[in-house]
Design a protein around this motif. Structure first.
Motif, PDB file in Angstrom:
ATOM      1  N   GLU A 139      32.288   0.062 -15.544  1.00 18.35           N
ATOM      2  CA  GLU A 139      31.637  -0.582 -16.691  1.00 18.35           C
ATOM      3  C   GLU A 139      30.123  -0.604 -16.580  1.00 18.35           C
ATOM      4  O   GLU A 139      29.443  -1.138 -17.450  1.00 18.35           O
ATOM      5  CB  GLU A 139      32.164  -2.009 -16.857  1.00 18.35           C
ATOM      6  CG  GLU A 139      33.637  -2.065 -17.258  1.00 18.35           C
ATOM      7  CD  GLU A 139      34.092  -3.461 -17.633  1.00 18.35           C
ATOM      8  OE1 GLU A 139      33.317  -4.418 -17.382  1.00 18.35           O
ATOM      9  OE2 GLU A 139      35.193  -3.595 -18.176  1.00 18.35           O
ATOM     10  N   ASP A 140      29.571  -0.033 -15.500  1.00 25.38           N
ATOM     11  CA  ASP A 140      28.122  -0.084 -15.329  1.00 25.38           C
ATOM     12  C   ASP A 140      27.412   1.093 -15.964  1.00 25.38           C
ATOM     13  O   ASP A 140      26.182   1.140 -15.992  1.00 25.38           O
ATOM     14  CB  ASP A 140      27.777  -0.141 -13.843  1.00 25.38           C
ATOM     15  CG  ASP A 140      28.277   1.072 -13.079  1.00 25.38           C
ATOM     16  OD1 ASP A 140      29.375   1.563 -13.421  1.00 25.38           O
ATOM     17  OD2 ASP A 140      27.599   1.517 -12.137  1.00 25.38           O
ATOM     18  N   THR A 232      18.179   1.234 -17.969  1.00 27.69           N
ATOM     19  CA  THR A 232      19.191   1.628 -16.985  1.00 27.69           C
ATOM     20  C   THR A 232      18.547   2.053 -15.681  1.00 27.69           C
ATOM     21  O   THR A 232      18.959   1.646 -14.594  1.00 27.69           O
ATOM     22  CB  THR A 232      20.040   2.785 -17.543  1.00 27.69           C
ATOM     23  OG1 THR A 232      20.671   2.370 -18.750  1.00 27.69           O
ATOM     24  CG2 THR A 232      21.106   3.209 -16.540  1.00 27.69           C
TER      25      THR A 232
END
Length: 242
Positions: A139-140, A232
């Motif tokens: 999920e990252d 990110t």
């Protein structure tokens, strides 16, 4: 159905050739970009992938962020969201080099519209795609759906088809946006396709983008992606708090 037989009348162009991965010039840390999807992701209308969506998107992101972008593409002309999920996800990674994306861009949905995929079923397909990408990557890793393009100006489509099909594309695009809001680190970025200003944006089939069209479209998408990718990269390189 107003789309019956229409796909058979479209000129068939090949997918982009050349390497399905590459690296742009820039600073570090390197941003790893995976593009998956349909004929647009596969670069139909461009000679090779560097001139198509993946290569152009990587180049635009590199120019906007100053980062080197390592990119790879897994796509197939004619793919629906369901086909992407069932057949293309292994291309998101490269076990041999341990390559794993920092961000995944999904370019698909137009074929679902051409097949008049029911909205609820289409949203379910998007949610299943999100689930399976998460199972593969965790999920990252941000996952981004490129908004479905407008079909109003596509010369390959009969005039009687453009308006109702365009409305249907908009309906399915809203389903994509809904699916994205229900996921973790999943985003829907309206991109609209090649710009509406005059230009040679379409390939010979008058349906897919030309190399110039991909370049313009990728710049629009990259502008929306740049902030996300910068965040990110920042999070990935922050030192641990003691």
């Amino acid at each position: 159905m107003f789309t019956r037989g229409m796909r058979g009348r479209l000129m068939r162009l090949p997918e982009a050739t050349g390497d399905d991965s590459g690296l742009t010039e820039g600073g570090g840390p390197v941003l790893r970009l995976a593009v998956i999807g349909d004929s647009v992701a596969a670069g139909v209308g461009a000679a090779d992938h560097r001139e198509a969506m993946a290569g152009q998107l990587a180049a635009a992101l590199s120019a906007m962020t100053g980062r080197a972008v390592s990119w790879r593409v897994a796509a197939r002309a004619g793919a629906t969201l369901s086909a992407v999920r069932r057949g293309l996800l292994p291309g998101l990674t490269d076990p041999a080099s341990r390559w794993r994306p920092d961000v995944v861009v999904v370019v698909a949905g137009t074929n679902d519209a051409m097949r008049l995929r029911r909205p609820r079923v289409f949203r379910r397909d998007a949610e299943r795609l999100i689930r399976d990408v998460r199972l593969r990557l965790g999920e990252d890793v941000p996952m981004v759906f490129a908004g479905l393009p407008s079909l109003a100006r596509l010369e390959a489509l009969p005039r009687r088809v453009r308006v109702p099909l365009g409305l249907y594309v908009g309906l399915l695009d809203r389903q994509l946006r809904t699916a994205a809001t229900r996921g973790v680190a999943v985003f829907h970025l309206p991109s609209g396709g090649p710009p509406e200003i005059p230009g040679e944006w379409l390939a010979r089939d008058r349906f897919h983008p030309s190399a110039e069209g991909y370049r313009a479209w990728a710049r629009v998408l990259a502008a929306r992606l740049a902030t996300l990718t910068e965040a990110t990269l920042t999070e990935a390189t922050l030192p641990a708090v003691p």
